[in-house]
Design a protein around this motif. Structure first.
Motif, PDB file in Angstrom:
ATOM      1  N   SER A 147       0.814  -1.168  -0.104  1.00 51.53           N
ATOM      2  CA  SER A 147       0.019  -0.049   0.001  1.00 51.53           C
ATOM      3  C   SER A 147       0.957   1.282  -0.201  1.00 51.53           C
ATOM      4  O   SER A 147       0.349   2.370  -0.791  1.00 51.53           O
ATOM      5  N   THR A 148       1.975   1.345   0.800  1.00 52.99           N
ATOM      6  CA  THR A 148       2.681   2.292   0.661  1.00 52.99           C
ATOM      7  C   THR A 148       3.320   2.450  -0.499  1.00 52.99           C
ATOM      8  O   THR A 148       3.631   3.793  -1.179  1.00 52.99           O
ATOM      9  N   ALA A 149       4.083   1.614  -1.093  1.00 53.10           N
ATOM     10  CA  ALA A 149       4.603   1.664  -2.510  1.00 53.10           C
ATOM     11  C   ALA A 149       3.626   2.280  -3.369  1.00 53.10           C
ATOM     12  O   ALA A 149       4.159   3.109  -4.248  1.00 53.10           O
ATOM     13  N   LEU A 150       2.568   1.647  -3.461  1.00 59.27           N
ATOM     14  CA  LEU A 150       1.412   2.179  -4.502  1.00 59.27           C
ATOM     15  C   LEU A 150       1.366   3.680  -4.216  1.00 59.27           C
ATOM     16  O   LEU A 150       1.156   4.592  -5.074  1.00 59.27           O
ATOM     17  N   ASN A 151       0.910   4.026  -3.025  1.00 57.36           N
ATOM     18  CA  ASN A 151       0.755   5.396  -2.659  1.00 57.36           C
ATOM     19  C   ASN A 151       1.800   6.447  -2.960  1.00 57.36           C
ATOM     20  O   ASN A 151       1.606   7.530  -3.328  1.00 57.36           O
ATOM     21  N   THR A 152       3.100   5.905  -2.662  1.00 55.87           N
ATOM     22  CA  THR A 152       4.249   7.019  -3.032  1.00 55.87           C
ATOM     23  C   THR A 152       4.054   7.302  -4.400  1.00 55.87           C
ATOM     24  O   THR A 152       4.122   8.347  -5.047  1.00 55.87           O
ATOM     25  N   PHE A 153       3.838   6.255  -5.381  1.00 51.43           N
ATOM     26  CA  PHE A 153       3.600   6.459  -6.810  1.00 51.43           C
ATOM     27  C   PHE A 153       2.455   7.318  -7.188  1.00 51.43           C
ATOM     28  O   PHE A 153       2.763   8.508  -7.954  1.00 51.43           O
ATOM     29  N   LEU A 154       1.501   7.180  -6.448  1.00 50.41           N
ATOM     30  CA  LEU A 154       0.148   7.981  -7.030  1.00 50.41           C
ATOM     31  C   LEU A 154       0.124   9.465  -6.174  1.00 50.41           C
ATOM     32  O   LEU A 154      -0.634  10.289  -6.773  1.00 50.41           O
ATOM     33  N   THR A 155       1.188   9.567  -5.311  1.00 46.73           N
ATOM     34  CA  THR A 155       1.085  11.107  -4.770  1.00 46.73           C
ATOM     35  C   THR A 155       2.468  11.683  -5.232  1.00 46.73           C
ATOM     36  O   THR A 155       2.681  12.734  -4.902  1.00 46.73           O
ATOM     37  N   GLY A 156       2.971  11.120  -6.359  1.00 46.72           N
ATOM     38  CA  GLY A 156       4.091  11.923  -7.440  1.00 46.72           C
ATOM     39  C   GLY A 156       5.542  11.621  -6.733  1.00 46.72           C
ATOM     40  O   GLY A 156       6.290  12.287  -6.866  1.00 46.72           O
ATOM     41  N   GLY A 157       5.575  10.808  -5.754  1.00 45.08           N
ATOM     42  CA  GLY A 157       6.823  10.390  -5.254  1.00 45.08           C
ATOM     43  C   GLY A 157       7.961   9.694  -5.801  1.00 45.08           C
ATOM     44  O   GLY A 157       8.773   9.457  -5.265  1.00 45.08           O
ATOM     45  N   SER A 158       7.502   9.015  -6.720  1.00 41.82           N
ATOM     46  CA  SER A 158       8.394   8.347  -7.605  1.00 41.82           C
ATOM     47  C   SER A 158       8.066   8.445  -9.065  1.00 41.82           C
ATOM     48  O   SER A 158       7.001   8.584  -9.564  1.00 41.82           O
ATOM     49  N   GLY A 159       9.065   7.982  -9.949  1.00 41.59           N
ATOM     50  CA  GLY A 159       9.044   8.274 -11.503  1.00 41.59           C
ATOM     51  C   GLY A 159       8.490   6.937 -11.931  1.00 41.59           C
ATOM     52  O   GLY A 159       7.585   7.074 -13.045  1.00 41.59           O
ATOM     53  N   PHE A 160       8.505   5.838 -11.406  1.00 37.78           N
ATOM     54  CA  PHE A 160       7.982   4.361 -11.797  1.00 37.78           C
ATOM     55  C   PHE A 160       7.530   3.417 -10.812  1.00 37.78           C
ATOM     56  O   PHE A 160       8.086   3.636  -9.721  1.00 37.78           O
ATOM     57  N   ILE A 161       6.710   2.368 -11.304  1.00 39.14           N
ATOM     58  CA  ILE A 161       6.411   1.376 -10.439  1.00 39.14           C
ATOM     59  C   ILE A 161       6.162   0.171 -11.306  1.00 39.14           C
ATOM     60  O   ILE A 161       5.372   0.372 -12.290  1.00 39.14           O
ATOM     61  N   TYR A 162       6.564  -0.894 -10.901  1.00 39.47           N
ATOM     62  CA  TYR A 162       6.372  -2.163 -11.538  1.00 39.47           C
ATOM     63  C   TYR A 162       5.042  -2.715 -11.096  1.00 39.47           C
ATOM     64  O   TYR A 162       4.704  -2.804  -9.728  1.00 39.47           O
ATOM     65  N   MET A 163       3.878  -2.947 -11.566  1.00 36.88           N
ATOM     66  CA  MET A 163       2.390  -3.311 -11.097  1.00 36.88           C
ATOM     67  C   MET A 163       1.877  -4.088 -12.112  1.00 36.88           C
ATOM     68  O   MET A 163       1.983  -3.701 -13.304  1.00 36.88           O
ATOM     69  N   GLY A 164       0.795  -4.798 -11.880  1.00 35.38           N
ATOM     70  CA  GLY A 164      -0.031  -5.268 -12.710  1.00 35.38           C
ATOM     71  C   GLY A 164      -1.163  -4.512 -12.995  1.00 35.38           C
ATOM     72  O   GLY A 164      -1.545  -3.445 -12.011  1.00 35.38           O
ATOM     73  N   SER A 165      -2.072  -4.684 -13.883  1.00 40.88           N
ATOM     74  CA  SER A 165      -3.319  -3.912 -14.162  1.00 40.88           C
ATOM     75  C   SER A 165      -4.324  -3.896 -13.351  1.00 40.88           C
ATOM     76  O   SER A 165      -5.366  -3.258 -13.189  1.00 40.88           O
ATOM     77  N   TRP A 166      -4.247  -4.930 -12.232  1.00 40.56           N
ATOM     78  CA  TRP A 166      -5.150  -5.065 -11.032  1.00 40.56           C
ATOM     79  C   TRP A 166      -5.182  -3.559 -10.263  1.00 40.56           C
ATOM     80  O   TRP A 166      -6.071  -3.115  -9.856  1.00 40.56           O
ATOM     81  N   ALA A 167      -3.999  -2.802 -10.590  1.00 46.38           N
ATOM     82  CA  ALA A 167      -3.962  -1.545  -9.708  1.00 46.38           C
ATOM     83  C   ALA A 167      -4.648  -0.296 -10.476  1.00 46.38           C
ATOM     84  O   ALA A 167      -4.858   0.607  -9.994  1.00 46.38           O
ATOM     85  N   VAL A 168      -5.356  -0.759 -11.495  1.00 46.78           N
ATOM     86  CA  VAL A 168      -6.027   0.305 -12.213  1.00 46.78           C
ATOM     87  C   VAL A 168      -7.041   0.750 -11.448  1.00 46.78           C
ATOM     88  O   VAL A 168      -7.562   1.915 -11.455  1.00 46.78           O
ATOM     89  N   SER A 169      -7.815   0.066 -10.695  1.00 45.44           N
ATOM     90  CA  SER A 169      -8.720   0.337  -9.895  1.00 45.44           C
ATOM     91  C   SER A 169      -8.233   1.487  -8.931  1.00 45.44           C
ATOM     92  O   SER A 169      -9.023   2.345  -8.611  1.00 45.44           O
ATOM     93  N   ALA A 170      -7.290   1.369  -8.308  1.00 43.95           N
ATOM     94  CA  ALA A 170      -6.691   2.639  -7.496  1.00 43.95           C
ATOM     95  C   ALA A 170      -6.269   3.643  -8.301  1.00 43.95           C
ATOM     96  O   ALA A 170      -6.367   4.941  -7.728  1.00 43.95           O
ATOM     97  N   PHE A 171      -5.825   3.308  -9.713  1.00 46.06           N
ATOM     98  CA  PHE A 171      -5.399   4.512 -10.427  1.00 46.06           C
ATOM     99  C   PHE A 171      -6.582   5.387 -10.728  1.00 46.06           C
ATOM    100  O   PHE A 171      -6.633   6.388 -11.065  1.00 46.06           O
ATOM    101  N   ASN A 172      -7.895   4.709 -10.795  1.00 45.35           N
ATOM    102  CA  ASN A 172      -9.124   5.402 -11.318  1.00 45.35           C
ATOM    103  C   ASN A 172      -9.737   6.027  -9.974  1.00 45.35           C
ATOM    104  O   ASN A 172     -10.690   6.752 -10.198  1.00 45.35           O
ATOM    105  N   ASP A 173      -9.474   5.867  -8.742  1.00 46.38           N
ATOM    106  CA  ASP A 173      -9.789   6.383  -7.681  1.00 46.38           C
ATOM    107  C   ASP A 173      -8.982   7.750  -7.353  1.00 46.38           C
ATOM    108  O   ASP A 173      -7.870   7.852  -6.786  1.00 46.38           O
ATOM    109  N   PRO A 174      -9.903   8.990  -7.478  1.00 46.54           N
ATOM    110  CA  PRO A 174      -9.205  10.081  -7.064  1.00 46.54           C
ATOM    111  C   PRO A 174      -8.803  10.312  -5.871  1.00 46.54           C
ATOM    112  O   PRO A 174      -8.047  11.212  -5.534  1.00 46.54           O
ATOM    113  N   GLU A 175      -9.169   9.742  -5.056  1.00 45.65           N
ATOM    114  CA  GLU A 175      -8.744   9.798  -3.418  1.00 45.65           C
ATOM    115  C   GLU A 175      -7.484   9.163  -3.192  1.00 45.65           C
ATOM    116  O   GLU A 175      -6.611   9.719  -2.509  1.00 45.65           O
ATOM    117  N   GLN A 176      -7.082   8.217  -4.041  1.00 46.56           N
ATOM    118  CA  GLN A 176      -6.000   7.439  -4.018  1.00 46.56           C
ATOM    119  C   GLN A 176      -4.810   8.296  -4.950  1.00 46.56           C
ATOM    120  O   GLN A 176      -3.692   8.503  -4.584  1.00 46.56           O
TER     121      GLN A 176
END
Length: 442
Positions: A274-303
């Protein structure tokens, strides 16, 4: 938004040859469930579902079904959800199976080998046979069926709540601000990491705490596939090669080098999923390796604080002179559902639930979470641009590859994923990492 229409047809003919299933995730802590199956055939008991802490989409979707499309089934047999940490899931399933107490529906084991063992022991229901019995085999897309059957030697042991691709997601703005073109080779990617690090930006956000080190081992597996070819891990499974062979160690060393240079951050062993995903989604990193299951988080404006339009996707790059190709896509059916043989055979109410899930899960998950699944979808469903991107990427796949631990035993999988963070922090050499994992395979 894009609108897609699927009327129980093959989602992606181009991926009929996929041969991967998930895996994926890991964490900590214990279970809040006794996991007991209470099915009695009279529809008066609960439908017990064992979820995992790290995946909210599946229990959310099942809850929505219980309140709407599967309301009648829920009235006959109320849905009861309990949770388990993914890192201890396999151990818990083995315990419950030994007690004859698996819940009717549960998240399948991390290690595919354990699912196969549970099926051989008679604890796990062959989903393909169950769907045939219920007359609803068409509810599963042929592409997803192929993925599962290729991994389980012709058996369809799980329900595909996802149909995923995996790769590297990137922050478009951070790359543009630092003059970085989207990398197409491994050397270009490493150069991009160096540029970001020099600019004070963490290059990669990747979990490495405990069992969440699976994200790091994905880098190892993909490097092997790009360097040695898509069948390189199959050769290890078949005894034709070992992870300790120099060419395999070189892949782990390449990832250890990233860790030694600090490209995974200062302390990846303290970072969970969760922390790794949050770091990417808040602009803290340039890249993240992840599966497309994370698109639900990408589509969530709160995250997602960087915005959907700011997220790009790239295939794992090619290694110069390697036998693999960037067109060979890591693919799987995600965090899958399993059905206990006892629960399905003894309880008609559970069978009704399975039928309703198969009929409706794909539509609800796509509609509400932007989740691409292995279930057929009916009607018109609006999807986000990122969900459409995933579908387009999957449609272009000709050859899929397995993740690093796909053929490993449960013990080797645990060792690999627990040691992934040490590799990413530079605390473990590639040779030591491979030696420890291989020792569990010998």
């Amino acid at each position: 938004m894009n609108t897609i229409v699927k009327h129980r047809r093959t989602l992606l003919a181009g991926v009929a040859g996929m041969s991967a299933l998930t895996l994926m995730l890991a964490a900590c802590s214990g279970s809040s469930s006794d996991g007991s199956s209470e099915g009695s055939g009279d529809g008066a008991s609960n439908l017990n579902f064992l979820a995992i802490n790290e995946n909210e989409t599946i229990p959310t979707t099942l809850t929505t079904l219980s309140e709407n499309e599967c309301k009648a089934q829920n009235e006959a047999q109320p849905l009861k959800i309990s949770t388990q940490a993914q890192s201890t899931l396999d151990q818990q399933l083995q315990l419950l199976a030994g007690q004859g107490a698996l819940p009717q529906v549960f998240i399948s084991a991390n290690a595919p080998t354990l699912n196969a063992q549970l099926a051989e022991q008679g604890s796990l229901q062959d989903v393909g046979e169950a769907l045939d019995t219920l007359g609803i085999s068409d509810d599963i897309l042929p592409a997803a069926t192929s993925v599962i059957e290729n991994l389980y030697d012709g058996q369809q042991l799980v329900l595909p709540t996802e149909l995923n691709i995996e790769g590297i997601w990137y922050n478009k703005q951070l790359l543009a601000d630092n003059g970085i073109e989207v990398p197409t080779t491994w050397d270009e990617l490493v150069d991009a990491f160096a540029t970001l690090k020099a600019a004070g930006v963490q290059p990669v956000s990747q979990a490495g705490k405990g069992g969440d080190g699976w994200g790091v081992t994905r880098w190892v597996g993909n490097y092997i596939a790009r360097d040695l070819g898509p069948d390189a891990l199959k050769a290890v499974r078949d005894g034709e090669a070992k992870l300790t062979d120099p060419e395999y160690v070189a892949a782990a060393d390449a990832i250890a080098d990233l860790g030694a240079n600090g490209y995974f951050g200062d302390s990846p062993t303290s970072i969970d999923y969760s922390t790794a995903l949050n770091t990417f989604l808040t602009g803290g990193s340039g890249f993240i390796y992840m599966g497309s299951w994370a698109v639900s988080a990408f589509n969530d404006p709160e995250q997602n604080k960087i915005g959907e339009d700011n997220i790009g996707f790239m295939q794992f790059p090619e290694v110069t002179g390697g036998a693999g190709s960037a067109d060979q896509m890591p693919a799987n059916v995600g965090t899958a559902l399993a059905i206990s043989a006892k629960g399905f055979a003894d309880d008609t109410a559970t069978q009704d639930w399975v039928r309703c899930i198969a009929d409706n899960y794909g539509t609800v998950a796509l509609r509400d979470s932007g989740q691409v699944t292995g279930f057929a979808v009916t009607g018109d469903v609006e999807v986000s641009p990122l969900s459409q991107l995933v579908q387009d990427q999957i449609a272009a796949v000709d050859t899929s590859i397995l993740w690093f631990e796909a053929y490993f035993s449960a013990e080797a999988t645990t060792t690999s994923q627990n040691d992934g963070g040490l590799l990413a922090s530079g605390q473990l050499s590639g040779e030591d990492f491979m030696t420890q994992v291989q020792s569990n395979l010998d």
